[in-house]
Design a protein around this motif. Structure first.
Motif, PDB file in Angstrom:
ATOM      1  N   ASP A 122       0.694  -1.224   0.131  1.00  0.00           N
ATOM      2  CA  ASP A 122      -0.115  -0.197   0.008  1.00  0.00           C
ATOM      3  C   ASP A 122       0.890   1.360   0.003  1.00  0.00           C
ATOM      4  N   GLY A 123       0.280   2.401   0.329  1.00  0.00           N
ATOM      5  CA  GLY A 123       1.066   3.379   0.186  1.00  0.00           C
ATOM      6  C   GLY A 123       1.469   3.819  -1.370  1.00  0.00           C
ATOM      7  N   SER A 124       2.244   4.933  -1.579  1.00  0.00           N
ATOM      8  CA  SER A 124       2.403   5.401  -2.894  1.00  0.00           C
ATOM      9  C   SER A 124       3.890   5.510  -3.159  1.00  0.00           C
ATOM     10  N   TYR A 125       4.252   5.614  -4.494  1.00  0.00           N
ATOM     11  CA  TYR A 125       5.895   5.517  -4.784  1.00  0.00           C
ATOM     12  C   TYR A 125       5.836   6.539  -5.980  1.00  0.00           C
ATOM     13  N   ASP A 126       6.748   7.315  -5.601  1.00  0.00           N
ATOM     14  CA  ASP A 126       7.297   8.534  -6.618  1.00  0.00           C
ATOM     15  C   ASP A 126       7.774   7.920  -7.915  1.00  0.00           C
ATOM     16  N   LEU A 127       8.190   6.862  -7.834  1.00  0.00           N
ATOM     17  CA  LEU A 127       8.800   6.116  -9.225  1.00  0.00           C
ATOM     18  C   LEU A 127       9.148   4.798  -9.024  1.00  0.00           C
ATOM     19  N   ILE A 128       8.553   4.192  -9.993  1.00  0.00           N
ATOM     20  CA  ILE A 128       8.353   2.708 -10.264  1.00  0.00           C
ATOM     21  C   ILE A 128       9.020   2.242 -11.341  1.00  0.00           C
ATOM     22  N   PHE A 129      10.096   1.458 -11.096  1.00  0.00           N
ATOM     23  CA  PHE A 129      10.960   0.799 -12.348  1.00  0.00           C
ATOM     24  C   PHE A 129      10.853  -0.544 -12.673  1.00  0.00           C
ATOM     25  N   MET A 130      10.018  -0.787 -13.597  1.00  0.00           N
ATOM     26  CA  MET A 130       9.501  -2.225 -14.189  1.00  0.00           C
ATOM     27  C   MET A 130      10.743  -2.817 -14.753  1.00  0.00           C
ATOM     28  N   ASP A 131      11.327  -3.900 -14.552  1.00  0.00           N
ATOM     29  CA  ASP A 131      12.445  -4.510 -15.313  1.00  0.00           C
ATOM     30  C   ASP A 131      12.271  -5.979 -14.791  1.00  0.00           C
ATOM     31  N   ALA A 132      11.294  -6.564 -15.034  1.00  0.00           N
ATOM     32  CA  ALA A 132      11.120  -8.231 -14.558  1.00  0.00           C
ATOM     33  C   ALA A 132      10.978  -8.733 -15.756  1.00  0.00           C
ATOM     34  N   ALA A 133      10.048  -9.999 -15.908  1.00  0.00           N
ATOM     35  CA  ALA A 133       9.997 -10.793 -17.094  1.00  0.00           C
ATOM     36  C   ALA A 133       8.741  -9.931 -18.025  1.00  0.00           C
ATOM     37  N   LYS A 134       9.387  -9.708 -19.169  1.00  0.00           N
ATOM     38  CA  LYS A 134       8.467  -8.811 -19.796  1.00  0.00           C
ATOM     39  C   LYS A 134       6.931  -9.360 -20.048  1.00  0.00           C
ATOM     40  N   GLY A 135       6.713 -10.567 -20.437  1.00  0.00           N
ATOM     41  CA  GLY A 135       5.663 -11.086 -20.444  1.00  0.00           C
ATOM     42  C   GLY A 135       4.538 -10.763 -19.275  1.00  0.00           C
ATOM     43  N   GLN A 136       4.966 -10.405 -18.165  1.00  0.00           N
ATOM     44  CA  GLN A 136       4.215 -10.097 -17.110  1.00  0.00           C
ATOM     45  C   GLN A 136       3.930  -8.567 -16.898  1.00  0.00           C
ATOM     46  N   TYR A 137       4.717  -7.663 -17.481  1.00  0.00           N
ATOM     47  CA  TYR A 137       4.471  -6.209 -17.459  1.00  0.00           C
ATOM     48  C   TYR A 137       2.826  -6.041 -17.405  1.00  0.00           C
ATOM     49  N   ILE A 138       2.082  -6.691 -18.263  1.00  0.00           N
ATOM     50  CA  ILE A 138       0.742  -6.354 -18.478  1.00  0.00           C
ATOM     51  C   ILE A 138      -0.142  -6.833 -17.105  1.00  0.00           C
ATOM     52  N   HIS A 139       0.457  -7.977 -16.625  1.00  0.00           N
ATOM     53  CA  HIS A 139      -0.446  -8.363 -15.465  1.00  0.00           C
ATOM     54  C   HIS A 139      -0.194  -7.429 -14.185  1.00  0.00           C
ATOM     55  N   PHE A 140       1.163  -6.827 -14.152  1.00  0.00           N
ATOM     56  CA  PHE A 140       1.283  -5.932 -12.907  1.00  0.00           C
ATOM     57  C   PHE A 140       0.764  -4.752 -12.938  1.00  0.00           C
ATOM     58  N   LEU A 141       0.406  -4.287 -14.142  1.00  0.00           N
ATOM     59  CA  LEU A 141      -0.057  -2.953 -14.179  1.00  0.00           C
ATOM     60  C   LEU A 141      -1.139  -2.291 -13.499  1.00  0.00           C
ATOM     61  N   GLN A 142      -2.208  -3.067 -13.233  1.00  0.00           N
ATOM     62  CA  GLN A 142      -3.137  -2.656 -12.260  1.00  0.00           C
ATOM     63  C   GLN A 142      -2.789  -2.214 -11.021  1.00  0.00           C
ATOM     64  N   ASP A 143      -1.975  -3.195 -10.265  1.00  0.00           N
ATOM     65  CA  ASP A 143      -1.597  -2.793  -9.132  1.00  0.00           C
ATOM     66  C   ASP A 143      -0.411  -1.778  -9.091  1.00  0.00           C
ATOM     67  N   VAL A 144       0.404  -1.511 -10.166  1.00  0.00           N
ATOM     68  CA  VAL A 144       1.470  -0.705 -10.374  1.00  0.00           C
ATOM     69  C   VAL A 144       0.706   0.750 -10.468  1.00  0.00           C
ATOM     70  N   MET A 145      -0.468   0.709 -11.031  1.00  0.00           N
ATOM     71  CA  MET A 145      -1.189   2.043 -11.390  1.00  0.00           C
ATOM     72  C   MET A 145      -1.711   2.357  -9.728  1.00  0.00           C
ATOM     73  N   ARG A 146      -2.181   1.343  -9.166  1.00  0.00           N
ATOM     74  CA  ARG A 146      -2.609   1.861  -7.678  1.00  0.00           C
ATOM     75  C   ARG A 146      -1.579   2.437  -6.859  1.00  0.00           C
ATOM     76  N   LEU A 147      -0.380   1.841  -6.944  1.00  0.00           N
ATOM     77  CA  LEU A 147       0.760   2.178  -6.170  1.00  0.00           C
ATOM     78  C   LEU A 147       1.508   3.432  -6.686  1.00  0.00           C
ATOM     79  N   LEU A 148       1.357   3.851  -7.771  1.00  0.00           N
ATOM     80  CA  LEU A 148       1.920   5.021  -8.387  1.00  0.00           C
ATOM     81  C   LEU A 148       1.410   6.390  -7.866  1.00  0.00           C
TER      82      LEU A 148
END
Length: 215
Positions: A122-148
């Motif tokens: 929870d909380g919020s982040y000023d910067l999020i760096f996505m550098d994991a398995a490329k095929g998973q980026y789309i699955h992370f996006l909903q939570d990333v948007m919530r945390l950004l």
């Protein structure tokens, strides 16, 4: 490479480099065939850290800790980084590197699958760096948007897949077609969400920069 090799080499020749510790870590990672962010991406990241001055950073994909340590070195002194890694063999190496750099208090390593861990944050982040398995980026996006945070910066690395992403689905190898379609979907989402303003750059293997502007 996405761009002309000679042009990339010319641009990289002006790079001032990193600290001796990071330079040594980069050499060790390359010797062990551990993928780390490319020189152009490193330069871009240092620049963005200087501009954004984030105090809370979230990284998805630690590997041996190179990018987390780079961000910790060039971000504000009191910046805290939370980084996620699921590959068990790399976790102790990353921890050892954080300790050797004296950054244990500045970097928190969360062990496990990012798809599960992101949901618990929870909380919020000023910067999020996505550098994991490329095929998973789309699955992370909903939570990333919530945390950004509002005005926060999402940096997505390796989005051009050495040029494969611009090819027809049938022009890439069968084993890469799922990643190919997911990355195209991810880039579409980044560029068409009302709450994001996104630019895609050819630096390294392609970097998408997205600012959360509201919506």
């Amino acid at each position: 490479m996405i761009t002309n090799e000679r042009m990339v080499a010319f641009i990289n020749s002006f790079d001032k480099g990193n600290t001796p510790f990071l330079n040594q870590l980069e050499q060790e990672a390359k010797a062990d065939d551990v993928p780390i962010i490319r020189p152009q991406t490193q330069s871009l990241l240092r620049f963005l850290l200087a501009v954004k001055k984030p105090m809370q950073i979230l990284e998805v994909g630690t590997a041996v800790g190179f990018s987390a340590l780079l961000m910790s070195e060039y971000a504000p002194k009191d910046c805290h980084i939370t980084t996620i890694e699921k590959y068990e063999k790399r976790i102790p190496v990353a921890k050892k590197n954080f300790k050797a750099a004296g950054k244990e208090e500045n970097i928190t390593l969360l062990e496990g699958d990012a798809a599960d861990i992101l949901k618990t944050l929870d909380g919020s982040y000023d910067l999020i760096f996505m550098d994991a398995a490329k095929g998973q980026y789309i699955h992370f996006l909903q939570d990333v948007m919530r945390l950004l945070s509002d005005g926060g910066l999402l940096i997505s690395d390796n989005v051009l897949q050495d040029g494969d992403v611009l090819e027809s689905r049938f022009a890439v190898t069968r084993r890469n077609r799922t990643i190919h379609s997911r990355m195209r979907e991810y880039l579409y989402e980044l560029t068409h969400r009302e709450e994001l303003e996104t630019v895609i750059l050819q630096a390294g293997d392609g970097v998408a920069l997205s600012v959360k502007v509201g919506g």
